[in-house]
Enzyme design. Structure first.
Site, PDB file in Angstrom:
ATOM      1  N   HIS A   7      17.773   4.644  25.616  1.00  0.00           N
ATOM      2  CA  HIS A   7      17.787   3.436  26.447  1.00  0.00           C
ATOM      3  C   HIS A   7      16.748   3.591  27.556  1.00  0.00           C
ATOM      4  CE1 HIS A   7      19.399   0.054  28.766  1.00  0.00           C
ATOM      5  NE2 HIS A   7      19.308   0.831  29.833  1.00  0.00           N
ATOM      6  N   ALA A  29       0.827  -1.206   0.000  1.00  0.00           N
ATOM      7  CA  ALA A  29       0.000   0.000   0.000  1.00  0.00           C
ATOM      8  C   ALA A  29       0.860   1.254   0.000  1.00  0.00           C
ATOM      9  CB  ALA A  29      -0.921  -0.009   1.218  1.00  0.00           C
TER      10      ALA A  29
END
Length: 471
Positions: free
Chosen positions: A450, A324
């Protein structure tokens, strides 16, 4: 605006098909000041919003939750009498599609795009005839006509779907009962997503693939990882196998399989056919034009122009990759080129990411390791396992792999391949890197937050150059 009476109207551009290629092209054309019409015979949003990308993700989300509920003890919780209501799962999926389809109609009104309800086809130079229920509805004229009629499921002789025992993706998306056993023919993205959904919901699933591995377009290492993961979940997988015949019973199907010259039989409640697609090139007025068709797909140049002046084609109608987001991007490029926008660039298919929303998820962009070697390139390959990532372990998703492939001489990112939790969201990072022509140095010096799964993307790059930290 919807045309209901026969009328002749003039436009700058007419688009036949309101899927993710057609409706996006229409919006961009309108933004550029072009008087625009879209002809759509069924639902705005096309297969993607109504019978493909979106509703399948809604189904898969339900299966993910069902899986989590059965594994609550790992998170310090418990639940009793866990069950599902299939009709409500299907209803939610259809509701999601309906909501988005309504949104597309709103976008058409906002951008003053005329939507013509009916079947459109070329009817001479610069003309589109629209029919509804066998009657002429409108004749539209435009200097530019874009064909965006999409594609449909491929049907193999002797294995024609009947909607009851033998399904295509449409029937598989709206089951009235949950089959106890299921045969999926084809292990590409569509087949594996349905296999994943039905297996997670409790069905016994067998997958047959004619190629030598599942997900055959993916990197071989990723395919092998996926194969093991699927078998661990209880799927039965037969590669290098063909389905020779389907014999229908009252409420089951017996399939004859052939592998290495030997045949065997398997009886299942239902069969899902997922053996590719064919372009919708019929009855769109191609006769007498210079539009060239090869293997059910229209041939176009880098700007989506066909051999017929003023006629263009985009999306699944023009061939692989059948995605798509590829169709949408093609639509924008095509329209901008028509409008004379400066700095328009042809679509580089090597930079188009592909995603498969099975469990575990699979995502990739660029060359596989094998393809890079076949090109004679000197490469460096990096890998990082999910088990080395803190966020993956905290999520309870320690199974997965991130793999990166670089040109050893230039540092160019040639390809990235991932399997595991949320990789369909992460792959875009590598897609941006490829589109921006970033090298290993720039990726290494990018600071990844992190704790996140995306840290594995950094670690894989580091590993390719002997600098991995956490593995």
């Amino acid at each position: 605006m919807t045309e209901t009476n026969f009328a002749k109207q003039e436009f700058d551009i007419v688009i036949i098909g309101g899927g993710p290629g057609g409706y996006v092209a229409a919006i961009r054309a309108a933004q550029l000041g072009m008087k625009t019409a879209v002809v759509e015979r069924e639902h705005m949003g096309g297969i993607c919003l109504n019978w493909g990308c979106i509703p399948t993700k809604a189904l898969l989300r339900s299966s993910e939750i069902y899986h989590t509920l059965h594994n609550l003890e790992a998170f310090g919780m418990s639940a009793k009498d866990i069950k599902f209501d299939l009709s409500k799962i299907v209803a939610r999926s259809r509701g999601v599609s309906a909501q988005l389809t309504k949104g597309i109609s709103g976008l058409m009104k906002k951008n003053k795009v005329t939507v013509v309800d009916g079947h459109g086809k070329l009817a001479g130079k610069g003309k589109v005839l629209v029919e509804k229920d066998g009657k002429k509805v409108s004749e539209l004229t435009a200097k530019h006509i874009i064909l965006a009629t999409g594609a449909r499921a491929r049907v193999l002789p002797g294995m024609e779907p009947d909607g009851k025992l033998v399904w295509t993706y449409r029937e598989a998306m709206v089951p009235d009962v949950m089959p106890k056993s299921l045969l999926v023919v084809g292990s590409g993205a569509i087949g594996i997503e349905f296999a994943s959904f039905y297996r997670t919901m409790g069905a016994e699933v067998t997958v047959v693939e004619v190629m030598d591995r599942v997900l055959p377009v993916e990197d071989e290492e990723i395919s092998k990882f996926a194969h093991k993961a699927f078998e661990k979940q209880g799927m039965k997988i037969h590669t290098k196998t063909t389905v020779k015949a389907l014999k229908k019973g009252k409420d089951n199907v017996t399939a004859t399989l052939e592998a290495d010259g030997k045949t065997s039989e398997i009886t299942v409640d239902r069969v899902i056919l997922a053996v590719g697609i064919v372009g919708n090139v019929e009855n769109i007025g191609l006769e007498g034009t210079k539009v060239k068709v090869e293997k059910t797909h229209i041939v176009v140049d880098k700007w989506s122009a066909t051999g017929e002046p003023g006629v263009y084609a985009i999306g699944d109608l023009t061939g692989a990759p059948w995605l798509a987001h590829k169709a949408s991007h093609e639509g924008v490029i095509c329209v901008e080129k028509i409008a004379g926008v400066k700095d328009v660039h042809p679509l580089n298919v090597k930079n188009i990411p592909g995603c498969t929303y099975c469990w575990p998820q699979v995502a990739s962009v660029g060359l596989t390791e094998k393809a890079a070697k076949e090109k004679g390139l000197d490469i460096k390959v990096g890998r990082f396992q999910f088990m080395g990532n803190g966020k993956a372990i905290a999520l309870g998703e320690p199974d997965g792999l991130v793999k990166t492939i670089f040109d050893a001489k230039t540092g160019e990112l040639l390809g990235a391949h991932m399997i595991g939790a949320e990789v369909t969201e992460m792959i875009q990072g590598y897609a941006i890197a490829k589109a921006g022509e970033l090298t290993e140095g720039e990726l290494m010096h990018t600071v990844f937050p992190h704790p996140t799964l995306s840290e594995m993307m950094h670690e894989s790059v580091l590993d390719a150059f002997g600098k991995v930290i956490h593995m």
